[in-house]
Write a protein that holds these residues in place. Sequence first.
Motif, PDB file in Angstrom:
ATOM      1  N   HIS A  76     -20.280 -36.036   8.080  1.00 34.85           N
ATOM      2  CA  HIS A  76     -20.179 -34.646   7.601  1.00 34.85           C
ATOM      3  C   HIS A  76     -19.410 -33.794   8.596  1.00 34.85           C
ATOM      4  N   GLN A  77     -18.475 -34.428   9.285  1.00 28.46           N
ATOM      5  CA  GLN A  77     -17.714 -33.696  10.299  1.00 28.46           C
ATOM      6  C   GLN A  77     -16.997 -32.490   9.712  1.00 28.46           C
ATOM      7  N   LYS A  78     -16.424 -32.694   8.528  1.00 25.58           N
ATOM      8  CA  LYS A  78     -15.730 -31.574   7.891  1.00 25.58           C
ATOM      9  C   LYS A  78     -16.708 -30.457   7.550  1.00 25.58           C
ATOM     10  N   GLY A  79     -17.888 -30.865   7.126  1.00 28.02           N
ATOM     11  CA  GLY A  79     -18.915 -29.891   6.793  1.00 28.02           C
ATOM     12  C   GLY A  79     -19.240 -28.992   7.969  1.00 28.02           C
ATOM     13  N   PHE A  80     -19.372 -29.619   9.127  1.00 27.46           N
ATOM     14  CA  PHE A  80     -19.690 -28.841  10.324  1.00 27.46           C
ATOM     15  C   PHE A  80     -18.616 -27.796  10.601  1.00 27.46           C
ATOM     16  N   GLN A  81     -17.379 -28.193  10.396  1.00 25.09           N
ATOM     17  CA  GLN A  81     -16.283 -27.264  10.679  1.00 25.09           C
ATOM     18  C   GLN A  81     -16.384 -26.009   9.840  1.00 25.09           C
ATOM     19  N   SER A  82     -16.668 -26.190   8.553  1.00 21.97           N
ATOM     20  CA  SER A  82     -16.760 -24.994   7.719  1.00 21.97           C
ATOM     21  C   SER A  82     -18.114 -24.312   7.899  1.00 21.97           C
ATOM     22  N   TRP A  83     -18.954 -24.926   8.715  1.00 20.23           N
ATOM     23  CA  TRP A  83     -20.218 -24.284   9.083  1.00 20.23           C
ATOM     24  C   TRP A  83     -19.964 -23.403  10.325  1.00 20.23           C
ATOM     25  N   GLY A  84     -18.746 -23.454  10.807  1.00 25.84           N
ATOM     26  CA  GLY A  84     -18.383 -22.652  11.967  1.00 25.84           C
ATOM     27  C   GLY A  84     -18.634 -23.361  13.287  1.00 25.84           C
ATOM     28  N   LYS A 140     -17.249 -26.107  15.940  1.00 22.91           N
ATOM     29  CA  LYS A 140     -16.032 -26.839  16.285  1.00 22.91           C
ATOM     30  C   LYS A 140     -16.352 -28.192  16.906  1.00 22.91           C
ATOM     31  N   GLN A 141     -15.460 -29.133  16.660  1.00 23.65           N
ATOM     32  CA  GLN A 141     -15.585 -30.482  17.239  1.00 23.65           C
ATOM     33  C   GLN A 141     -15.911 -30.412  18.735  1.00 23.65           C
ATOM     34  N   ALA A 142     -15.179 -29.533  19.425  1.00 15.77           N
ATOM     35  CA  ALA A 142     -15.323 -29.456  20.878  1.00 15.77           C
ATOM     36  C   ALA A 142     -16.745 -29.072  21.285  1.00 15.77           C
ATOM     37  N   GLU A 143     -17.427 -28.311  20.419  1.00 13.13           N
ATOM     38  CA  GLU A 143     -18.811 -27.941  20.731  1.00 13.13           C
ATOM     39  C   GLU A 143     -19.773 -29.052  20.319  1.00 13.13           C
ATOM     40  N   LEU A 144     -19.386 -29.713  19.236  1.00 10.77           N
ATOM     41  CA  LEU A 144     -20.286 -30.692  18.633  1.00 10.77           C
ATOM     42  C   LEU A 144     -20.538 -31.878  19.556  1.00 10.77           C
ATOM     43  N   LYS A 145     -19.454 -32.441  20.080  1.00  6.97           N
ATOM     44  CA  LYS A 145     -19.575 -33.661  20.863  1.00  6.97           C
ATOM     45  C   LYS A 145     -20.500 -33.536  22.071  1.00  6.97           C
ATOM     46  N   PRO A 146     -20.346 -32.502  22.900  1.00  9.71           N
ATOM     47  CA  PRO A 146     -21.251 -32.411  24.051  1.00  9.71           C
ATOM     48  C   PRO A 146     -22.712 -32.306  23.632  1.00  9.71           C
ATOM     49  N   ASN A 147     -22.944 -31.597  22.534  1.00 10.31           N
ATOM     50  CA  ASN A 147     -24.329 -31.455  22.082  1.00 10.31           C
ATOM     51  C   ASN A 147     -24.918 -32.778  21.621  1.00 10.31           C
ATOM     52  N   LEU A 148     -24.119 -33.534  20.930  1.00 11.49           N
ATOM     53  CA  LEU A 148     -24.585 -34.853  20.499  1.00 11.49           C
ATOM     54  C   LEU A 148     -24.850 -35.731  21.716  1.00 11.49           C
ATOM     55  N   ALA A 149     -23.915 -35.692  22.664  1.00 12.50           N
ATOM     56  CA  ALA A 149     -24.088 -36.488  23.879  1.00 12.50           C
ATOM     57  C   ALA A 149     -25.358 -36.081  24.603  1.00 12.50           C
ATOM     58  N   LEU A 150     -25.603 -34.784  24.619  1.00  9.16           N
ATOM     59  CA  LEU A 150     -26.817 -34.285  25.272  1.00  9.16           C
ATOM     60  C   LEU A 150     -28.065 -34.849  24.602  1.00  9.16           C
ATOM     61  N   LEU A 151     -28.092 -34.799  23.290  1.00  2.20           N
ATOM     62  CA  LEU A 151     -29.243 -35.322  22.554  1.00  2.20           C
ATOM     63  C   LEU A 151     -29.409 -36.821  22.792  1.00  2.20           C
ATOM     64  N   VAL A 152     -28.301 -37.533  22.776  1.00  4.65           N
ATOM     65  CA  VAL A 152     -28.375 -38.976  23.012  1.00  4.65           C
ATOM     66  C   VAL A 152     -28.935 -39.254  24.405  1.00  4.65           C
TER      67      VAL A 152
END
Lengths: 215, 215
Positions: A182-190, A192-204
């Motif tokens: 749902h990467q595209k979904g996130f984008q239109s949710w406002g 950005k990829q650049a924010e998403l990745k660190p957060n995912l890494a943090l959770l992992v």
Amino acid sequence: MTGQVRTVDGRVAGRRGQATRQKLLDCLSEMLSSSPYRDVKVIDVARKAGTSPATFYQYFPDVEGAVLEIAEQMAAEGAGLTELLEGRSWTGKAGWQTAQELVDGFLDFWRKNDAILRVVDLGAAEGDKRFYKIRMKILNSVNNSLTNTVKELQAKGKVDKDVSPAAMAGSLVAMLAAVASHQKGFQSWGVKQAELKPNLALLVHMGVTGRKPTR
Amino acid sequence: MTGQVRTVDGRVAGRRGQATRQKLLDCLSEMLSSSPYRDVKVIDVARKAGTSPATFYQYFPDVEGAVLEIAEQMAAEGAGLTELLEGRSWTGKAGWQTAQELVDGFLDFWRKNDAILRVVDLGAAEGDKRFYKIRMKILNSVNNSLTNTVKELQAKGKVDKDVSPAAMAGSLVAMLAAVASHQKGFQSWGVKQAELKPNLALLVHMGVTGRKPTR
DNA sequence: CGGTAAGCTGACGGCATGACAGGACAAGTG
DNA sequence: CACTTGTCCTGTCATGCCGTCAGCTTACCG
């Protein structure tokens, strides 16, 4: 391992036949990217490949059968995701990097194969064991590796005892897969990829080690 | 708000018509649970409802249109998920309980509506804005609430500044949705529900507050 | 009882499916 | 080169679903 490529009626396919077969698979793959799964018709795939519907049925029992074939090819590539985890460290700065690279690699793979992965996901969710098995094949490489990591850290007392390694690994992998599809979904949710990745890494990282990373 | 129920050709539906319409929706819903989305045919739905295909087309433009209707009804119920977060505390033992109840409620809702949610997920992943909107409607209630919580904790300095609240909330919600839709998969992976829930709650708690919960 | 609108269906052209038999083609053989 | 063999592709056909229409039935109202 894979044996010979065979037509539906049991004959072995030669060089020419295999080329046609592959072309049909490629066209189907392309079709899945551009139109809803439900609307993909054999006749369209055949036309796109410059052949006839009858030819399609010579190599595949139906659309689903061909999709399984594509998925199988992709799953073979997907086994390479293991490299993202093999021999990596989960301590200190190296741990943070491991988490980041896992997220990166995972999202890339998903983006590259999003169309077929959507269909595999649907099939698996609908309870089709063949699709479920393929999904496992892709996720297992990552999942097993994560499970073992958690187990080891748990043995050393660095992770709480009441954490279930398999459940934790499975949840994280499911998260990565879901966010990826749902990467595209996130984008239109406002977001950005650049924010998403660190957060995912943090959770992992927190999920695996139970601690915040040192960056 | 919803206005009157109308047939495709613009007439308003009376009592009888609405009953038929609803029966068709119910039968379609049942069908989605028992057979692959790709194989659900108008004629089967109509037969199951004891009516003719032509009647189906009087109320819905196609199968997808009817699915959207069902999804809309479900989304309305799904707004109730907000209650799982409204006015809850994220500190101390109460925080742990909030996380647990969120996970519980989420998984329950998903299990109750798994068939239709599968299709909504597929539609959204395929880029259909109508399905995407419905998915948003369900997830937004939880997502917004989580986003705000993270923002507040961040303002108090309890969460790292470089966390993006929206990305974090979105990732957690996506994880819950993904795990929920593959609950059966986890079971045959050897992971029991009882193990799964606490682990999800743990991840949610750590994601939102940045800390391990006190149990 | 007659008018009006809602509700339903039989029937039809159109298209996808899946099966078959037979034609096209490449490669090997005398 | 003619002939054979086996692979590969397609024309064609019966079947079944799609989506639409005209027309019939039912319910409501004055």
